[in-house]
Every structure is written in structure tokens, then in C-alpha cells.
Write an enzyme that holds these catalytic residues in place. Structure first.
Site, short mmCIF file in Angstrom:
data_model
loop_
_atom_site.label_atom_id
_atom_site.label_comp_id
_atom_site.label_asym_id
_atom_site.label_seq_id
_atom_site.Cartn_x
_atom_site.Cartn_y
_atom_site.Cartn_z
N PHE A 173 -1.95 2.98 5.64
CA PHE A 173 -2.98 3.99 5.44
C PHE A 173 -4.08 3.36 4.61
O PHE A 173 -3.92 3.12 3.41
CB PHE A 173 -2.46 5.24 4.75
CG PHE A 173 -3.53 6.31 4.65
CD1 PHE A 173 -3.77 7.16 5.71
CD2 PHE A 173 -4.32 6.42 3.51
CE1 PHE A 173 -4.78 8.11 5.64
CE2 PHE A 173 -5.32 7.36 3.44
CZ PHE A 173 -5.56 8.21 4.50
N ASP B 34 -5.00 -4.15 -0.46
CA ASP B 34 -5.49 -2.78 -0.67
C ASP B 34 -4.68 -2.18 -1.81
O ASP B 34 -3.57 -1.69 -1.62
CB ASP B 34 -5.32 -1.97 0.61
CG ASP B 34 -5.80 -0.53 0.46
OD1 ASP B 34 -5.99 -0.08 -0.67
OD2 ASP B 34 -5.97 0.15 1.50
N LYS C 253 -10.04 5.00 -6.26
CA LYS C 253 -9.30 6.08 -6.90
C LYS C 253 -9.35 6.02 -8.42
O LYS C 253 -10.27 6.51 -9.03
CB LYS C 253 -7.88 6.13 -6.36
CG LYS C 253 -7.83 6.46 -4.86
CD LYS C 253 -6.49 6.95 -4.41
CE LYS C 253 -6.45 7.17 -2.90
NZ LYS C 253 -7.34 8.23 -2.42
#
Length: 401
Positions: free
Chosen positions: A141, A226, A255
Site C-alpha cells: 500500500f 517507503d 504522516k
């Protein structure tokens, strides 16, 4: 209707469907706790998918944002501003890298990493134009843009969004042999999550990440990590790769970098890699804006103390010990994760992950389900041990009901 029901009905009447949120309407929050429009309090065990690593309303971050709000919030990248150089310098140093390319969202940063890898492949490695390949892992994801869902294996994220962007090879996560076999002279990068969050907090087999590093170095391929969810303290280290002693060619961050205050993301790499961009070839109006830089600089300063990494280690050890005790009794099939991050596979007979999440919500605990009967637990790193235990007690109550 209740205040909550009225608010949800109004939102559904005027917003397109994408997420399927739990039926709670948050009005305020502090630390690890949120309060809804009717005054009910909930323990947040999701932390905005790691965006709220430092908790809701963290005073240091709010003060940094307020101070910047009185000065300047946006210039666009058409001009310089006085927070930009410090942000890039400090983030590069935190990562042990040289160069930063700031964006806003995680998906934007992943797209930037893809563009960087392709341009590097053509200009540095010598791959023929239009032939660059990037290897990714199944069950990944990385975001929801059309390019990113093109290399997703999740039907819910991918279906009906074609035609899909070519140039990606998908191999099983954790399978180094498959990755080696997929590599060709046109492979420019490997893009992987050191821990797959959306897939259920999947930790790869021991030796896999060092193996990826060795293989990519051997084949002159960029290793892109990531760390949007796994990085910046979540696992007990600054980066999840630190547990394996691995340094990639490129970090993709987001984030927690914005402290739960503003969206901030970045690609961080060497000057040789990010140096492939020339002025005008990539950009973002809001990327690296003064407000974002001010907040992110405070995040970096907080991470430099090591306090939050230590909390994630100590409380994470406690979390996994307690969750481990739930396995073997029939209610919990398995537990995975690292630091203050866990994927808990609930026995399907007890309910879906969504149903378990709803039952926990009724007891004042907020978590998020994924893939069937799995729930994810990722509290803010500032959570107290007492509050964490309170939440775990509610999980036990749900599982024993």
C-alpha cells in the site's frame, strides 16, 4: 436522531464515499484521547495511521505552528523562505542523507520517488527511454493515485481505475529469490515498505531487507524504502530499516513528519540521485511551505532526543507481550508487528475486523480493521502505560464476550 447520527447523515448527504469510518464524530482531542460531539471519550489506538505519533494537540508542535502562522504560511516554491534551508538540512541529517525534495502527502512523495527512479534510470544508469522497470511487493500500500494503484494487488484499491500505468513488476513480499529473478538490465528501483501496514502489519522474514539491499547494490538498482507509516519512531527506531542495519538509497517519508498538524512528506536521498531533476521538471505549490517546515523542524528536533523511539520500544515490548498472551485460546490466531505497532488476527468466528472495531468503539477504544478479521493497533507514542493497559483490557472484554 442523536447529534452523532445527524452529523453523519449530513456528511453522507454532501460527501462522496471513499472511506468507511466508524460511526463516531470527533470534536476535540488531546494526547491519546479523543472526545466526540456528545462528550464521550475514546482512546485512540490508531494515531492517524502514524500521522499522530506525537499525539493529538502536542504542545510543542502547536506552539511551533502558531508562531509560524503569525509570520508567513505560504510563498509557493516560486520564492525562497527562511525555514526551507533548515528543514532540508535537518531532515537530511536525520536520515543520514544529503538532499530533500519536499511534498505534501505520502502519495505525492511516492509519485516523486517513482519519477526520480525513472529519470535516474535514463540519465544515470542508461536504460533505454520508456523501458524503466520498478519492482514492488504484492499486498503493498503506497497510496491511491492512478499510477500507484496500477501496481496494487488489492482489488478494492485497483478495480475500475484502469487503464493502468505500465513499468512495474510485482513479486511476493519477503521472497528474495522472486525479486532476483524479476530483475533485468532495465530495472531501476525496488520500492517496498519495510513493514507492510495496510496488509496487516506484516514484518518480512529475517534477512530479507539486508538481502534486498545487497541485491540492489549488486545490480545497480535503487532501494526505495517507503517509511511513511513505519518511520519516525513508530517501530522503536527512527526508521524500521534501522532494526536490520540497512540504509536504502532513498527514504519516502510522510504522516508523522507533519506532526498531525499539517500534511508534510518528503523524498530524501543522495545528491547524485535527486540531482537528476533540473529546475521546472517537478514541483508542488505547497510542498516545503513555511508552515509545514516549521512544524516538521520541531518533529525532527523531538526525534533527535530519542525519547519517542525509546517509548515505542518499551511500550511496544509490553504491548506485544500482552497481545501474545491472547493467542492460543481460540480468540486470537496470531499477532505481528514491531514497536508500538501490531496486527492482530481475530478468529473469524468472533466477527470481522469491522465488527470487532465497532464493539471496541462501544467500550471507548478506537482501532482500524483491515483485510477480513485483522485489526491494527498503533497508538500515539505519547500514550501512557496505564492508558494502553486500559485499552487492552477492553480488547480482552470484547474477545471474551
Amino acid at each position: 436522531m442523536s447529534i452523532t447520527e445527524t452529523a453523519i447523515a449530513s456528511a453522507e448527504a454532501h460527501s462522496a464515499h471513499n472511506y468507511h469510518p466508524l460511526p463516531v464524530v470527533v470534536a476535540s482531542a488531546e494526547g491519546a484521547w479523543m472526545t466526540d460531539v456528545e462528550g464521550r471519550r475514546y482512546l485512540d489506538l490508531l494515531a492517524g495511521y502514524s500521522a499522530l505519533n506525537f499525539g493529538h494537540g502536542n504542545r510543542r508542535l502547536i506552539d511551533a505552528a502558531k508562531a509560524q502562522l503569525d509570520r508567513v504560511t505560504l510563498t509557493s516554491r516560486a520564492f525562497h523562505h527562511d525555514r526551507f534551508a533548515d528543514f532540508c538540512t535537518e531532515l537530511a541529517a536525520l536520515c543520514g542523507m544529503e538532499t530533500v525534495l519536499p511534498m505534501n502527502t505520502g502519495a505525492e512523495a511516492v509519485e516523486t520517488a517513482v519519477k526520480t527512479a525513472r529519470k535516474w534510470g535514463y540519465r544515470v544508469k542508461g536504460v533505454p527511454d520508456g523501458m524503466a522497470k520498478i519492482i514492488v511487493a504484492s499486498d503493498n500500500f503506497h497510496g491511491r493515485t492512478t499510477t500507484i494503484v496500477s501496481f496494487s494487488t488489492d482489488p478494492e484499491a485497483r478495480a475500475d481505475f484502469g487503464p493502468y500505468t505500465p513499468g512495474f513488476e510485482i513479486v511476493p513480499y519477503g521472497d528474495l529469490t522472486a525479486m532476483r529473478e524479476a530483475m533485468t538490465e532495465n530495472t531501476v528501483a525496488v520500492l517496498i515498505e519495510p513493514i507492510q501496514g495496510e496488509a496487516g502489519v506484516l514484518v518480512p522474514p529475517a534477512g530479507y531487507l539486508p538481502g534486498v539491499r545487497e541485491l540492489t547494490r549488486e545490480r545497480n538498482v535503487l532501494f526505495i524504502a517507503d517509511e511513511i507509516q513505519s518511520g519516525l519512531g513508530r517501530t522503536g527506531k527512527t526508521f524500521a530499516l534501522d532494526h536490520e542495519g540497512v540504509v536504502p538509497d532513498m527514504y519516502v517519508l510522510g504522516k508523522a513528519l507533519g506532526g498531525g498538524v499539517v500534511p508534510v512528506s518528503a523524498v530524501v536521498s543522495s545528491a547524485d540521485v535527486l540531482g537528476v531533476f533540473r529546475p521546472g521538471e517537478h514541483g508542488s505549490t505547497f510542498g516545503g511551505n513555511p508552515l509545514a517546515c516549521a512544524v516538521a523542524l520541531e518533529v525532527i528536533a523531538m526525534l533527535r532526543t530519542g525519547e519517542y523511539q525509546q517509548r515505542a520500544t518499551e511500550l511496544g515490548d509490553h504491548l506485544h507481550r500482552e497481545l501474545g498472551l491472547l493467542t492460543g485460546g481460540g480468540a486470537v490466531e496470531s499477532v505481528r508487528g514491531r514497536g508500538l505497532w501490531a496486527g492482530v488476527d481475530i478468529a473469524p468466528a468472533l466477527g470481522t475486523g469491522r465488527e470487532i472495531s465497532e464493539r471496541l468503539m462501544e467500550l471507548g477504544v478506537l482501532v482500524k480493521d483491515t483485510h477480513g478479521s485483522t485489526i491494527r493497533i498503533a497508538p500515539p507514542l505519547v500514550i501512557s502505560k496505564e492508558d494502553l493497559d486500559w485499552g487492552l483490557d477492553r480488547l480482552r472484554a470484547v474477545l471474551s464476550a
